[in-house]
Enzyme design. Sequence first.
Site, PDB file in Angstrom:
ATOM      1  N   ASP A 122      -3.750  -8.934  -6.318  1.00 35.18           N
ATOM      2  CA  ASP A 122      -3.645  -9.685  -5.058  1.00 35.18           C
ATOM      3  C   ASP A 122      -4.792 -10.668  -4.986  1.00 35.18           C
ATOM      4  OD1 ASP A 122      -2.734  -6.587  -3.563  1.00 35.18           O
ATOM      5  OD2 ASP A 122      -1.420  -8.274  -4.007  1.00 35.18           O
TER       6      ASP A 122
ATOM      7  N   ASP B 188       4.554 -11.016  -2.926  1.00 38.66           N
ATOM      8  CA  ASP B 188       4.627 -10.485  -1.556  1.00 38.66           C
ATOM      9  C   ASP B 188       5.138 -11.555  -0.603  1.00 38.66           C
ATOM     10  OD1 ASP B 188       1.525  -8.784  -2.102  1.00 38.66           O
ATOM     11  OD2 ASP B 188       3.563  -8.070  -2.375  1.00 38.66           O
TER      12      ASP B 188
HETATM   13  C1  LIG Z   1       5.730  -7.506   0.860  1.00 43.04           C
HETATM   14  C2  LIG Z   1       6.100  -6.075   0.606  1.00 43.04           C
HETATM   15  C3  LIG Z   1       4.994  -5.350  -0.138  1.00 43.04           C
HETATM   16  C4  LIG Z   1       5.329  -5.251  -1.631  1.00 43.04           C
HETATM   17  O1  LIG Z   1       6.563  -4.534  -1.784  1.00 43.04           O
HETATM   18  C5  LIG Z   1       7.069  -4.402  -3.058  1.00 43.04           C
HETATM   19  O2  LIG Z   1       6.502  -4.695  -4.061  1.00 43.04           O
HETATM   20  C6  LIG Z   1       8.461  -3.806  -3.078  1.00 43.04           C
HETATM   21  C7  LIG Z   1       9.380  -4.598  -3.975  1.00 43.04           C
HETATM   22  C8  LIG Z   1       8.442  -2.411  -3.562  1.00 43.04           C
HETATM   23  C9  LIG Z   1       7.797  -1.454  -2.580  1.00 43.04           C
HETATM   24  C10 LIG Z   1       7.257  -0.286  -3.340  1.00 43.04           C
HETATM   25  C11 LIG Z   1       8.819  -0.989  -1.579  1.00 43.04           C
HETATM   26  C12 LIG Z   1       8.661  -1.677  -0.282  1.00 43.04           C
HETATM   27  C13 LIG Z   1       7.741  -0.903   0.613  1.00 43.04           C
HETATM   28  C14 LIG Z   1       7.905  -1.421   2.015  1.00 43.04           C
HETATM   29  C15 LIG Z   1       6.685  -2.067   2.472  1.00 43.04           C
HETATM   30  O3  LIG Z   1       5.690  -2.120   1.787  1.00 43.04           O
HETATM   31  C16 LIG Z   1       6.768  -2.667   3.813  1.00 43.04           C
HETATM   32  C17 LIG Z   1       6.306  -4.073   3.766  1.00 43.04           C
HETATM   33  C18 LIG Z   1       6.691  -4.868   4.946  1.00 43.04           C
HETATM   34  C19 LIG Z   1       6.307  -6.277   4.701  1.00 43.04           C
HETATM   35  C20 LIG Z   1       7.332  -7.204   5.319  1.00 43.04           C
HETATM   36  C21 LIG Z   1       8.352  -7.624   4.330  1.00 43.04           C
HETATM   37  C22 LIG Z   1       4.949  -6.559   5.209  1.00 43.04           C
HETATM   38  C23 LIG Z   1       4.041  -7.370   4.496  1.00 43.04           C
HETATM   39  C24 LIG Z   1       2.829  -6.861   3.962  1.00 43.04           C
HETATM   40  C25 LIG Z   1       2.067  -7.587   3.092  1.00 43.04           C
HETATM   41  C26 LIG Z   1       2.549  -8.872   2.475  1.00 43.04           C
HETATM   42  O4  LIG Z   1       2.244  -9.960   3.323  1.00 43.04           O
HETATM   43  C27 LIG Z   1       2.719 -11.193   2.811  1.00 43.04           C
HETATM   44  C28 LIG Z   1       0.779  -7.061   2.636  1.00 43.04           C
HETATM   45  C29 LIG Z   1       0.779  -6.890   1.155  1.00 43.04           C
HETATM   46  C30 LIG Z   1      -0.539  -6.322   0.636  1.00 43.04           C
HETATM   47  O5  LIG Z   1      -0.763  -5.033   1.189  1.00 43.04           O
HETATM   48  C31 LIG Z   1      -0.547  -6.241  -0.889  1.00 43.04           C
HETATM   49  O6  LIG Z   1      -1.753  -5.605  -1.329  1.00 43.04           O
HETATM   50  C32 LIG Z   1       0.643  -5.456  -1.392  1.00 43.04           C
HETATM   51  C33 LIG Z   1       0.711  -5.441  -2.914  1.00 43.04           C
HETATM   52  O7  LIG Z   1       0.696  -6.779  -3.424  1.00 43.04           O
HETATM   53  C34 LIG Z   1       1.982  -4.730  -3.372  1.00 43.04           C
HETATM   54  N1  LIG Z   1       3.163  -5.301  -2.748  1.00 43.04           N
HETATM   55  C35 LIG Z   1       4.191  -4.525  -2.302  1.00 43.04           C
HETATM   56  O8  LIG Z   1       4.230  -3.305  -2.439  1.00 43.04           O
END
Ligand SMILES: CCC[C@@H]1OC(=O)[C@@H](C)C[C@H](C)CCCCC(=O)CCC[C@@H](CC)/C=C/C=C(\COC)CC[C@@H](O)[C@@H](O)C[C@H](O)CNC1=O
Length: 157
Positions: free
Chosen positions: A112, A130
């Site tokens: 990130d 993300d």
């Molecule tokens: C965006 C989903 C997160 C992403 O899910 C993914 O990969 C998916 C494909 C696989 C996951 C295992 C399953 C979804 C879990 C659901 C979830 O998590 C609810 C999320 C809601 C969302 C609205 C849609 C908020 C937003 C947050 C953030 C992003 O804001 C832009 C903060 C990102 C930071 O915490 C960063 O450290 C995160 C890191 O990069 C890993 N990323 C993930 O796990």
Amino acid sequence: MFRFYGLSLLIIAIDQISKWLVTKYMEIGERIPVIDSFLLLTSHRNQGAAWGILQGQMLFFYIITVLIVGFLIYYMQTQGKNSRWSAVAIALLLAGAIGNFIDRLFRKEVVDFVDVYIGSYNYPIFNVADASLTIGVILFLIATFIEDKRQKETEQP
Ligand SMILES: CCC[C@@H]1OC(=O)[C@@H](C)C[C@H](C)CCCCC(=O)CCC[C@@H](CC)/C=C/C=C(\COC)CC[C@@H](O)[C@@H](O)C[C@H](O)CNC1=O
């Protein structure tokens, strides 16, 4: 319809190149201000999902991501045909899910670097994948809402 998969590939490429640049040219924890006290590049790693939940649960993430990707491809083949916005939303969601999946597979953590301050609130540091996922969720909701509305209008005499 296949051009939407091209959109996914383009976003995945941007996501992976940006993450590669961060890992190559920045130390973990290093911060580069882009727009003072609003937007910084901060090299960060996350072994969990959003907000760092489920740290280290890689097997869970693999299973969830495969299910999400499978559903999205199925949905692209069925819904993607008749609504451009749905197809764009699915392409964004696919790109985001695959982008983070590649990190989880090869790095066992997600890179990130987008560090945004909204007032005094420091939003969790995220990446291109993300952003693509989040925009994809919003677009998907809008497209589904518009689809439903349009169907109701055609059904009413
Ligand atoms: C965006 C989903 C997160 C992403 O899910 C993914 O990969 C998916 C494909 C696989 C996951 C295992 C399953 C979804 C879990 C659901 C979830 O998590 C609810 C999320 C809601 C969302 C609205 C849609 C908020 C937003 C947050 C953030 C992003 O804001 C832009 C903060 C990102 C930071 O915490 C960063 O450290 C995160 C890191 O990069 C890993 N990323 C993930 O796990």
